[in-house]
Design an enzyme around this catalytic site. Structure first.
Site, short mmCIF file in Angstrom:
data_model
loop_
_atom_site.label_atom_id
_atom_site.label_comp_id
_atom_site.label_asym_id
_atom_site.label_seq_id
_atom_site.Cartn_x
_atom_site.Cartn_y
_atom_site.Cartn_z
N GLU A 1 0.83 -1.22 0.00
CA GLU A 1 0.00 0.00 0.00
C GLU A 1 0.86 1.27 0.00
O GLU A 1 0.39 2.35 0.32
CB GLU A 1 -1.00 0.01 1.16
N ASP B 1 -1.19 -2.81 -9.26
CA ASP B 1 -1.91 -4.05 -8.97
C ASP B 1 -2.13 -4.90 -10.23
O ASP B 1 -2.66 -4.42 -11.23
CB ASP B 1 -3.28 -3.73 -8.38
#
Ligand code: CA
Length: 660
Positions: A123, A214
């Site tokens: 993250e 991602d």
């Protein structure tokens, strides 16, 4: 002829505890076709990070795929970057655990045939003291967003090179991910990316553009499978990248073997731009969105955005007290089991980041992810079980909790918050019966998110930030926001004429001042006696006293109540029990009972609530509204059972909770 260096990387992750079908879908829609197509392009090379939970699932369910990864590594097509094995936010776990988490994934990468030296920052939550942990774990470079650098004052044009950053005399290389590429790939036509890359070319041979994002954007996100595979985006992309003479494709390690970082820079505590919006408390997040929209309207956003920052990741612990409680319990157990190898593995699993926060994905709103954290936390603590009572500030909110433990349970009571049980963990079933999230207003219930890409376009496929949202009417009717956290044994005074609908939709009147107010307490052996002298607020205040004695039993707990009013007043004394019923969908109901059986097949299993007399019971599901990549989620976080005892002056009764 000038060239631009280009690093292409993806990060593939599924949280621990996610449903098997989610892994399977993501595998079929993205992980498998992606790597199969990569193998068709031997000239294509890239960086990849697979999280530990995903690797474990692949190894177990798709062993051929692991072989495919090994082949691609052997051919030099894959550079493995690591992270904490169970995908923790490294900044949020103890440094001893960081080292072990990274070591586990480095070891795994070695098994695949790669000696990993780089870290994909989970993250992208950066804090300066990570440098030391990363260096100690044998890491030489880390990948973060260009937003981190811009927050430190660097201009976009300075961000086509890696830099060094330093802390306490340790130095590590940091690569900035190009945000523009994050919005282009794979959502826009391939030519846009090529054009952008070519536009960066100048006389500096060390100039570099990094994409790392991602892997789920390549097939799992809505609409992307068709776009990336059926419509041929990925093949076109690999073809265009490998055949373009102006693009010098490389890996992170190759870059560092050719060029030194450009200089030294210090990065602030930061994550990506969207995270800075999500991590703000809801009311401030709304202001943040308004501010960004205002800047955009005035045409100032592009120029001044580097100075626009919201909150920081760790304040999800401020935003969601339930997440904070889980996190601080995890830290507590982590310390307890540091020297017990077997227990430690469970605590590393309990550090998987997803269940602790919420952005565009479910996160803390997904009961099965929180359940997995609790499961592993309780398993870890079982290794060091100590029966007895401890009084300390578990969650660092400045108020002490009472932690009681016997051979079957760990219960944490908050005397300062209604004298209620905020954790009832079973060592038999490894569940926390009070793992129930309160219903909250989120800023996106009202405003669209600000964090949209700057480029409005009808080409390609929509990124999830661009998907339109309106709350459907049938959800609006059932939507309510809690004024209190949800616990076990919350003491209400309610009007005799009150209805279940008013109560569950938070339109009722709370007559008493007990639910979230402090109780005094006394420990008598294994019994915890809690009492509060409060009142009922009608035309005048009627002093009222609630006294409850809680004791753990072999199969649950027993609570003995004594309630008295200073002068007669007819009302209902309600004891609310919030249980983490997640797998069986419940609807509101009113009935008479002295025994309530709960059967949550795939969640907490069977439990029974018994009372010493037959009473009216209100039952309703606690449903939260959150956003996910596919739209709105209206999720049952648990079920509230309120036992309603008529009272005029005095009342005595007993409640038993048993697991079966
Ligand atoms: Ca506390």
């Amino acid at each position: 002829m000038g060239k631009i260096n280009f690093i292409f990387g993806i990060h593939n992750h599924q949280p621990l505890g996610n449903f098997g079908w989610v892994f399977e879908d993501a595998y079929n829609n993205s992980y498998r076709p992606f790597m199969e197509i990569l193998e068709e392009f031997p000239q294509m090379k890239m960086a990849v990070h697979f999280s530990g939970p995903l690797l474990e699932w692949l190894e177990e369910n798709k062993p051929d795929y692991i072989d495919l990864l090994k082949r691609l590594i052997k051919k030099g097509q894959l550079e493995i970057v690591v992270a904490g094995f169970y995908e923790p936010v490294l900044a949020a776990i103890p440094k001893e655990d960081r080292l072990l988490q990274i070591k586990l994934l480095k070891d795994y990468a070695k098994k695949l045939g790669y000696d990993a030296k780089g870290v994909w920052l989970t993250e992208r939550v950066w804090q300066p003291e990570l440098v030391k942990s990363l260096r100690q774990a044998g890491i030489e470079y880390v990948v973060v967003d260009d937003y981190h650098f811009m927050s430190a004052g660097l201009r976009k044009e300075d961000l086509y090179w890696p830099y060094y950053t330093e802390d306490g005399g340790e130095v590590i290389a940091v690569f900035p991910i190009d945000e523009k590429l994050r919005y282009l790939i794979p959502f826009r036509p391939v030519e846009k990316t090529i054009k952008y890359l070519e536009s960066l070319i100048d006389n500096d041979p060390s100039k570099l553009a990094v994409f790392h994002d991602d892997g789920e954007k390549f097939g799992v996100w809505p609409g992307t499978h068709d776009w990336v595979y059926n419509k041929g985006w990925l093949r076109k992309f690999f073809d265009a990248i490998t055949s373009n003479e102006k693009i010098n494709l490389m890996t992170y390690s190759e870059y560092l073997s050719l060029y030194s970082p450009k200089g030294l820079i210090y990065l602030p505590i930061a994550s990506y731009f969207e995270m800075s919006e999500w991590s703000l408390p809801a009311n401030q997040a709304k202001l943040f969105v308004e501010f960004v929209e205002q800047l955009k309207k005035e045409g100032k956003f592009e120029k001044y955005r580097v100075f626009v920052r919201g909150g920081i990741w760790k304040n999800f612990f401020y935003k969601y007290p339930e997440s904070n409680f889980m996190h601080k319990r995890m830290l507590y157990v982590s310390k307890l089991v540091r020297n017990i190898e077997e227990a430690r593995l469970y605590i590393l699993k309990a550090q998987c980041n997803d269940a602790y926060w919420h952005g565009v994905f479910g996160g803390v709103y997904l009961p099965h992810l929180r359940r997995t954290v609790w499961e592993n936390l309780i398993k870890a603590q079982s290794f060091v079980s100590k029966n007895g009572v401890k009084i300390f500030d578990v969650d660092y909110d400045g108020r002490k909790e009472i932690m009681i433990e016997n051979s079957g349970f760990i219960a944490t009571i908050k005397p300062h918050y209604g004298g209620s049980i905020f954790e009832l963990s079973s060592k038999h079933k490894f569940v926390n019966y009070n793992d129930v999230l309160a219903r909250r207003w989120e800023h996106y219930h009202e405003v669209q998110e600000a964090a949209t890409p700057e480029e409005e376009s009808n080409e390609g496929v929509a990124s999830i930030h661009e998907l339109g949202k309106n709350i459907p009417e049938e959800i609006k009717r059932e939507l309510a926001y809690d004024w209190q956290l949800r616990a076990i044994l919350q003491d209400h005074f309610i009007k005799e004429s009150e209805t279940l609908d008013n109560y569950r939709l938070v339109r009722y009147q709370e007559l008493g001042d007990f639910v979230n107010q402090p109780y005094e307490f006394e420990i008598d052996g294994r019994r915890i006696k809690l009492w509060r002298e409060g009142g009922i607020y009608t035309e005048e205040k009627i002093p009222a006293k609630v006294e409850k004695t809680i004791e753990l039993t072999q199969d649950g707990f027993v609570a003995k109540y004594k309630v008295s009013l200073e002068k007669p007043y007819k009302s209902l004394f309600g004891v609310e029990i919030n249980l983490a019923v997640h797998s069986v969908m419940e609807s509101p109901g009113e009935f008479e009972a002295d025994r309530i059986e709960v059967n949550d097949t795939y969640g907490i299993g069977k439990v029974v609530i018994e009372t010493s007399r037959k009473v009216k019971v209100w039952k309703f599901p606690i449903k939260t509204l959150s956003q996910s990549e596919s739209g709105w989620d209206f999720i049952q976080q648990g079920v509230s059972y309120t036992l309603l005892f008529p009272i005029e002056k005095e009342l005595e009764f007993e409640i038993r909770f048993k697991e079966i």
